[in-house]
Structure formats: C-alpha cells, structure tokens
Design an enzyme around this catalytic site. Structure first.
Site, PDB file in Angstrom:
ATOM      1  N   ASP A  35       0.792  -1.353   0.183  1.00  0.00           N
ATOM      2  CA  ASP A  35      -0.044   0.105   0.027  1.00  0.00           C
ATOM      3  C   ASP A  35       1.023   1.090  -0.064  1.00  0.00           C
ATOM      4  O   ASP A  35       0.597   2.228   0.765  1.00  0.00           O
ATOM      5  CB  ASP A  35      -0.901  -0.106   1.269  1.00  0.00           C
ATOM      6  CG  ASP A  35      -1.617  -1.284   1.387  1.00  0.00           C
ATOM      7  OD1 ASP A  35      -2.150  -1.826   0.466  1.00  0.00           O
ATOM      8  OD2 ASP A  35      -1.886  -1.642   2.723  1.00  0.00           O
ATOM      9  N   GLU A 209     -11.485  -0.079  -3.540  1.00  0.00           N
ATOM     10  CA  GLU A 209     -10.709   0.327  -2.342  1.00  0.00           C
ATOM     11  C   GLU A 209      -9.654   1.296  -2.749  1.00  0.00           C
ATOM     12  O   GLU A 209      -9.433   1.562  -3.870  1.00  0.00           O
ATOM     13  CB  GLU A 209     -10.289  -0.781  -1.464  1.00  0.00           C
ATOM     14  CG  GLU A 209      -9.540  -1.614  -2.069  1.00  0.00           C
ATOM     15  CD  GLU A 209      -9.408  -2.952  -1.035  1.00  0.00           C
ATOM     16  OE1 GLU A 209      -9.814  -2.892   0.030  1.00  0.00           O
ATOM     17  OE2 GLU A 209      -8.555  -3.820  -1.439  1.00  0.00           O
TER      18      GLU A 209
HETATM   19  O1  FUB Z   1      -3.457  -3.513   3.290  1.00  0.00           O
HETATM   20  C1  FUB Z   1      -4.573  -4.103   3.803  1.00  0.00           C
HETATM   21  C2  FUB Z   1      -5.601  -3.579   2.707  1.00  0.00           C
HETATM   22  O2  FUB Z   1      -5.217  -4.480   1.410  1.00  0.00           O
HETATM   23  C3  FUB Z   1      -5.445  -2.359   2.217  1.00  0.00           C
HETATM   24  O3  FUB Z   1      -6.118  -1.493   3.110  1.00  0.00           O
HETATM   25  C4  FUB Z   1      -6.119  -2.496   0.888  1.00  0.00           C
HETATM   26  O4  FUB Z   1      -5.967  -1.588   0.000  1.00  0.00           O
HETATM   27  C5  FUB Z   1      -5.509  -3.727   0.258  1.00  0.00           C
HETATM   28  O5  FUB Z   1      -4.430  -3.520  -0.276  1.00  0.00           O
END
Ligand code: FUB
Length: 448
Positions: A35, A209
């Site tokens: 991320d 997301e």
């Molecule tokens: O890293 C945990 C979660 O996985 C993140 O918040 C999402 O965007 C995905 O990458």
C-alpha cells in the site's frame, strides 16, 4: 536543535547500519511492505507503506493481513532508499485496539510546515459502529516523530485514507468501504468540513478500495483498485472537480498474472517524470498477504489518458557500475535457457539468482551507469557445478564484449574477478550470457 536534527542523524545511522535498499522491484527487500503512498517533500521522495508481518497464534489472525506499525522510507534519487524506522505503532495510538494488527493502508501530506499521517485501524471502542476508523498523527518532519490524535476522525468509517489538497487550498479526504467516499477537510486537517459523499459513476459491481486522487492540467484523477473480475486491478476515472461527477477512463495496471489478490498504489511526479508506486507479493509467492512495494514509470497520452503500466522487475533509475548489479531484476530475459529463482527459497529476503541453463541463456539489465573513468575489472558472484564461461556485453546481442569470464566448477558460490577487455563510457544496457552448454547461476555483477 539536536531534537530537530535527530531524524536526519537517525537516517544517517540507518544508512551506516545498512538499512539502504535498492532501486529494483521490489523496492524494499528487508521487510514486507504494501500500500505505498509516495509523496515528494522538500525535493525528496518519501514512501509511507503498510508493513505486513506474518500472523502467528496469539499475534493477529493467521492466514490474513497482519500489520502492527508503519515505517517510512525515503530517497533522493529513487535508487537508494533509506528506512527511517517505525513512525506509528498500534500500541501507541490511544484509540487503536492494540492487539488488532490492523494498521492498514496509510497516507501522508504536508501543510503549513506540518506532516499529517492518516491511517486506518480497528478502534478499542466500537460503540460508534463496527469496523475500521481513520486517525491522524502529526509531525514537524516527514520522518516524525508523529504524535497521534487521541480520537479517530469523526464521521469517517472505513479504510485506505487518501488526502488531496487542491490548488485553492481546500483539502479533501478520500477513503473506502466497499465503495469510495470523500469529504472536505477543515484547515486543521483533523476534522471533516462537509458530510461524506459516495463517489458515484464508478463501477458498482466488484470491490473498490484504495482511492488515490491527484490533479494534472486541470483534470482530477480518481484512481483506485477494483475487482472487475477475480482480483484487483488499478483503474481510474476523471472529473473537472475533486468530488466529481467522474467519468470512468480505463485500466492503469492489469490484474497480477500470478494471482496476488490486492494491488494498492499512489501516483507521484518527481523531477518531471510521473511514477506509479504499487505492490505485489514478490517476496512471498505462496501467500499474497505478505506484499512488497514496487515502482515503475507512468506516462500520459496527449489527451490526458493514462497509458497502461506494465509491471517490471527492473523498476526505475540507473545502477552505478561499481554497485552490485542484481541482473535477476532484469529488463529482458532470453525466451530459452534463462530463469530466475530465489537464492534460498527458505529465506526470500536473501534475493534472487539468474539461472543460465546453456548457451541460449542470457539476461539484459538496462541502465548501468559506467561513468567516464575507465573501469578495469569485473567481479561476478557465480556458481556452476561443471564449470562454464560467462560473457558480459553492453547494448544487446551485438554490443561490444566487456569480458569473457571462465568460472571453475564448484558446489559453492564463488566471486570471480576478471579484467575488462573493453570499456564503454556512459550509460548502457548490460548483457550477461552463458557461452558454454553447462548450467551457471549468477547472483550479481560488479565493476571496478
Ligand atoms: O493492506 C491491507 C488492505 O489491503 C489495504 O487497506 C487494501 O487497500 C489492500 O491493499
């Protein structure tokens, strides 16, 4: 005064202790990272990733994401990266459940000389609704120390915060919870200034997301991972304003061919070049919740469309000829006679090797800076059971031969030094090729 200088002293120390990382993909090979939110502060690139660790019984949920803290990494050239250490940890944020191991994707932004670090996590107190909340920690330097706010941001329920400051000074917070949401931020950067809105006009089917907003030439780009098929790919939509309405424009990066379920990115301009930071499970091919951040160049079409980014192992930047050149992070690989493997599958953090099976095998590594001053020798870390000859050339199949190196047979890795037959000043692609029919493994190459 000493306190203000402390982050720089610590980063210098980290460098001395060997915390510097490399230019190739993945960017960081000393821990799992995911991320990546990349920002340019004072002419230096800072990357704020999540920090994946392996859950064990009693520590996180086995088989799921497990994240206890955040590090920040920085680079002046996108080639040499420094780990500045932990900046925020779940045990020191008053509102975070300390054993939740849910310090998911963060972001950081500068305003009025302060650095605001936004992060999602599971709260101790769930009376205000279940699930993730988003908090802020504030610092005077990009590397901290960051002081967490006592409570999460009121009105924000979800993950993956992203902050954007428009040219008129208005700041916006974006986040996700199945769909993407946004709201204006107060000038204090700690509270919402408007009610959250759902960002419509985006695909309604499949999880979205990790929003990341940026502006270029008056176009607002809302970029986001989306599960259009089975796993996440990076997509984008554009608008003439930060809150939409948006028009879906296309795919920035396709789904991972090896099945890493998540991807999460940021897009940053540095010294007139745009870059895509994203992640993949390079160091953990069997478990895609242990990820590693990557970096590749990104380009725009004349109409503002984003050209699709094809992931590379080589990444960006030049590698100095006097450094260890990890040719397994290649630009091109022969279709026959060459493969890449971990040096030790039991410890992926040791990195990779190039296996040249026979004289059809070669690997090309672009962007080696040989400099002006003639180099005289090359050292290869190699291993070959039967003995082999390895040739080093510049600039492809027909380029000048730099050295032809005879590697004696042996069961262990050897560092073999050979004189250079020629020298090409400047920047060139380096080709390493097997010249005999016996298999030979190459770890790295270094000139002097
Ligand atoms: O890293 C945990 C979660 O996985 C993140 O918040 C999402 O965007 C995905 O990458």
């Amino acid at each position: 005064m000493l306190l203000r200088k402390l982050p720089y002293l610590l980063s210098g120390l980290a460098l001395l202790l060997g915390a510097a990382a490399k230019a190739q993909n993945p960017l960081i090979t000393t821990q799992f990272t995911a991320d990546p939110s990349a920002r340019v502060f004072n002419g230096r690139v800072y990357v704020y990733p999540s920090h994946d660790i392996l859950a064990t019984p009693g520590r996180g949920r086995v088989g799921w994401f497990c994240m206890a803290d955040y590090h920040v990494f920085s680079s002046a050239n996108l080639t040499d990266w420094t780990d500045h250490g932990v900046i925020v940890t779940q045990n020191q944020v008053p509102w975070v459940k300390p054993d939740s191991y849910s310090m998911w994707a963060p972001d950081c932004i500068a305003r009025n000389g302060k650095y605001y670090f936004y992060f999602p996590s599971t709260p101790r107190d769930t009376t205000d609704g279940k699930g993730f909340r988003v908090g802020v920690a504030v610092a005077d330097q990009p590397t901290g120390p960051f002081v967490p706010q006592p409570l999460p941001i009121r009105g924000v329920h979800g993950i993956d915060p992203n902050v954007f400051i428009d040219r008129d000074g208005q700041a916006y917070l974006y986040w996700s919870q199945g769909h993407l949401y946004a709201a204006k931020l107060q000038p204090n950067m700690l509270e919402l200034a408007s009610a959250p809105v759902t960002l419509g006009e985006l695909p309604t089917k499949g999880l979205k997301e990790g929003p990341y907003m940026f502006e270029r030439k008056g176009i607002y780009y809302l970029t986001y991972p989306h599960v259009a098929n089975k796993t996440e790919r990076l997509e984008y939509a554009t608008s003439p304003s930060p809150l939409g309405p948006f028009t879906v424009r296309g795919v920035i990066m396709d789904e991972s061919p090896t099945g890493c379920w998540t991807n999460h990115h940021s897009i940053t301009q540095f010294r007139n070049q745009w870059y895509l930071f994203y992640h993949h499970n390079d160091l953990s091919p069997q478990f895609d919740k242990s990820r590693s951040i990557r970096l590749d160049s990104l380009f725009f079409e004349p109409d503002g469309a984003i050209r699709k980014v094809v992931p590379t192992l080589r990444g960006v930047g030049l590698t100095a000829a006097r450094q260890k050149i990890q040719v397994d992070r290649y630009s091109r690989l022969s279709s026959r006679g060459a493969t890449i493997a971990f040096l030790d599958p039991a410890n992926p953090f040791l990195g990779w090797q190039t296996l040249l099976a026979d004289s059809q095998g070669w690997v090309q590594y672009n962007g080696v800076a040989f400099g002006k001053q003639a180099l005289k020798a090359v050292t290869l870390r190699v291993r070959t059971a039967a003995g082999a000859t390895v040739q080093l050339r510049t600039d492809g199949a027909t380029g000048p031969v730099l050295a032809q190196v005879a590697v004696p047979k042996g069961s262990e890795w050897q560092e073999i030094k050979a004189p250079l037959a020629s020298f090409q000043p400047g920047t060139h692609a380096l080709v390493v090729a097997a010249k005999t029919s016996a298999p030979v493994a190459v770890d790295w190459v270094r000139f002097e």
